[in-house]
Enzyme design. Sequence first.
Site, mmCIF file in Angstrom:
data_model
loop_
_atom_site.group_PDB
_atom_site.id
_atom_site.type_symbol
_atom_site.label_atom_id
_atom_site.label_comp_id
_atom_site.label_asym_id
_atom_site.label_seq_id
_atom_site.Cartn_x
_atom_site.Cartn_y
_atom_site.Cartn_z
ATOM 1 N N LYS A 138 35.462 15.532 -31.168
ATOM 2 C CA LYS A 138 35.315 14.246 -30.485
ATOM 3 C C LYS A 138 35.530 14.482 -28.998
ATOM 4 O O LYS A 138 36.378 15.282 -28.614
ATOM 5 C CB LYS A 138 36.367 13.262 -30.992
ATOM 6 C CG LYS A 138 36.116 12.822 -32.410
ATOM 7 C CD LYS A 138 37.068 11.693 -32.780
ATOM 8 C CE LYS A 138 37.016 11.445 -34.262
ATOM 9 N NZ LYS A 138 38.304 11.166 -34.863
ATOM 10 N N ARG A 196 43.282 18.248 -26.761
ATOM 11 C CA ARG A 196 44.387 17.966 -27.667
ATOM 12 C C ARG A 196 44.653 19.248 -28.452
ATOM 13 O O ARG A 196 43.757 19.780 -29.118
ATOM 14 C CB ARG A 196 43.990 16.850 -28.623
ATOM 15 C CG ARG A 196 45.105 16.492 -29.565
ATOM 16 C CD ARG A 196 44.699 15.324 -30.423
ATOM 17 N NE ARG A 196 45.831 14.921 -31.236
ATOM 18 C CZ ARG A 196 45.790 13.899 -32.077
ATOM 19 N NH1 ARG A 196 44.684 13.213 -32.214
ATOM 20 N NH2 ARG A 196 46.851 13.595 -32.785
ATOM 21 N N HIS A 225 52.011 13.613 -33.367
ATOM 22 C CA HIS A 225 51.547 12.336 -32.779
ATOM 23 C C HIS A 225 52.211 12.074 -31.426
ATOM 24 O O HIS A 225 52.307 10.936 -30.977
ATOM 25 C CB HIS A 225 51.839 11.137 -33.710
ATOM 26 C CG HIS A 225 50.948 11.081 -34.921
ATOM 27 N ND1 HIS A 225 51.421 10.712 -36.168
ATOM 28 C CD2 HIS A 225 49.643 11.347 -35.083
ATOM 29 C CE1 HIS A 225 50.431 10.748 -37.040
ATOM 30 N NE2 HIS A 225 49.338 11.132 -36.410
ATOM 31 N N HIS A 268 53.311 4.753 -35.936
ATOM 32 C CA HIS A 268 51.908 5.143 -35.736
ATOM 33 C C HIS A 268 51.295 5.243 -37.134
ATOM 34 O O HIS A 268 51.516 6.216 -37.854
ATOM 35 C CB HIS A 268 51.834 6.486 -34.998
ATOM 36 C CG HIS A 268 50.447 7.035 -34.866
ATOM 37 N ND1 HIS A 268 49.778 7.127 -33.665
ATOM 38 C CD2 HIS A 268 49.590 7.524 -35.792
ATOM 39 C CE1 HIS A 268 48.582 7.637 -33.861
ATOM 40 N NE2 HIS A 268 48.444 7.895 -35.151
ATOM 41 N N LEU A 269 50.556 4.188 -37.527
ATOM 42 C CA LEU A 269 50.053 4.119 -38.896
ATOM 43 C C LEU A 269 48.538 4.272 -38.916
ATOM 44 O O LEU A 269 47.795 3.293 -38.845
ATOM 45 C CB LEU A 269 50.461 2.778 -39.539
ATOM 46 C CG LEU A 269 51.950 2.389 -39.406
ATOM 47 C CD1 LEU A 269 52.207 1.022 -40.020
ATOM 48 C CD2 LEU A 269 52.844 3.447 -40.060
ATOM 49 N N ARG A 310 48.136 12.383 -47.745
ATOM 50 C CA ARG A 310 49.296 13.294 -47.681
ATOM 51 C C ARG A 310 50.538 12.631 -48.271
ATOM 52 O O ARG A 310 50.727 11.425 -48.124
ATOM 53 C CB ARG A 310 49.578 13.681 -46.232
ATOM 54 C CG ARG A 310 48.545 14.620 -45.653
ATOM 55 C CD ARG A 310 48.819 14.877 -44.184
ATOM 56 N NE ARG A 310 47.739 14.385 -43.357
ATOM 57 C CZ ARG A 310 47.812 14.229 -42.041
ATOM 58 N NH1 ARG A 310 48.925 14.508 -41.402
ATOM 59 N NH2 ARG A 310 46.781 13.787 -41.368
ATOM 60 N N MET A 354 43.298 1.949 -46.347
ATOM 61 C CA MET A 354 44.162 0.774 -46.496
ATOM 62 C C MET A 354 43.356 -0.503 -46.733
ATOM 63 O O MET A 354 43.756 -1.359 -47.528
ATOM 64 C CB MET A 354 45.052 0.639 -45.254
ATOM 65 C CG MET A 354 46.056 -0.465 -45.308
ATOM 66 S SD MET A 354 47.097 -0.478 -46.787
ATOM 67 C CE MET A 354 48.338 0.742 -46.392
ATOM 68 N N GLU A 375 47.521 -1.377 -35.889
ATOM 69 C CA GLU A 375 46.875 -2.288 -34.937
ATOM 70 C C GLU A 375 46.109 -3.405 -35.624
ATOM 71 O O GLU A 375 45.887 -4.458 -35.048
ATOM 72 C CB GLU A 375 45.899 -1.494 -34.045
ATOM 73 C CG GLU A 375 46.607 -0.587 -33.072
ATOM 74 C CD GLU A 375 45.669 0.437 -32.435
ATOM 75 O OE1 GLU A 375 44.460 0.175 -32.319
ATOM 76 O OE2 GLU A 375 46.158 1.524 -32.069
#
Length: 404
Positions: free
Chosen positions: A23, A101, A189, A216-217, A249, A292, A339
Amino acid sequence: MSTDKSKGGNAILVINAGSSSLKFSVFRETGKEQVAVVINGQISGIGTEPKFEAKDTQKRLMAERAWTASEPSDRTALLGFLLDWVEEHLEGAKLVAAGHRVVHGGTRYSAPVLLTPEVMAELESFVPLAPLHQPHNLAAIRALGEAHPELPQVACFDTAFHRGQPWQSQTFAIPRELTEEGVRRYGFHGLSYEYIARRLPELAPNLADARVVVAHLGSGASMCAIHAGRSVDSTMGFTALDGLPMGTRCGNIDPGVLIYLMRQKGMDAGAIEKLLYNKSGLLGVSGVSNDMRALLESVDPHAAEAVELFCFRIAKETGALSASMGGIDALVFTAGIGERSAPVRQRVGDKLAWLGVEIDPAANEANRSTISTPGSRIPVYVIPTDEEQMIALHTQELLGQGTH
Ligand code: ADP
């Protein structure tokens, strides 16, 4: 390239490279310690059938390209193409650096670093600590370096933000030799948490020195205790497998389970890795999905159990992380689920009523930035994270390239 010099200034390419996809985002410097994204995109199918796609900030397609089997499409060729394409679309700006990253900075790196051959050699030595991610991060850096050796490259680590944690948070109760060899809790993260730590005081200036638990989900999920802007403890440990259950995980698990799987099921490291990384978590418990949204829509009772287990563990870790800081002054939700999923936030909030958390259902449904009631003892916030922007800001800071 456009000749519109009024749009000049510097630009930074941000790269997040995985095993088969990469990305990227392009940011323009808009001021001191300020950047704005202008292009997002990705190269997928690396190693098989590569495809390139780029979109503007309104998510409109700017370009796409596929490679035929006869064309060179190794990483160097693909990154060379990407850089040329980006430079052609900068509208007068100058590409000054690439920020990457990088998952692991070991115990050594507590801040981003300008990449040199010496630093690369050191980052290579961390591959055993993150064999599923580090090699791909480094491959992209190497390929970009081969395609454009003159472009400065910066590594931003997922572990760096946690390096200042007290020793207790970083240490397993195992023989010291293993700790000294690097078998310790690193936490991940970090770029997301650092971004949140910078944003929160803008939203709530009185919380600059506060004790904050951040959840951080995303499909990978973790939590962090942040005191006065610094990481104090985190749920992810030696690997990104620890802590909360995630999409696929397992999260925190009794290591005795691994011994059982080896002894009784004859499973080797590869089989256990697959089970714990790819077949566990929300997917393993529900048997329905790792997503989810799908679980919340499902009528399967196992899907409901997976959601309940996820929320239970978030509430439980909130207690543990609060204990690490000697208290809690605010709770923050971020990343895909944090979020956007009002039901998950509501359930976690309900489980934390004993702490004085009270969620405002209307604000929560509306995904407002403050979702607690005015009377809630602990204010609860939703702050969208932006790891790419954090990388761009670090790259800008490290190179001292501010134009304003
Ligand atoms: P990654 O860790 O891959 O960056 P994200 O932060 O994008 O992941 O989060 C992905 C997760 O967010 C998925 O589990 C997805 O189900 C969840 N998600 C996205 N939108 C919603 C939503 N509206 N409601 C519930 N979950 C959501």
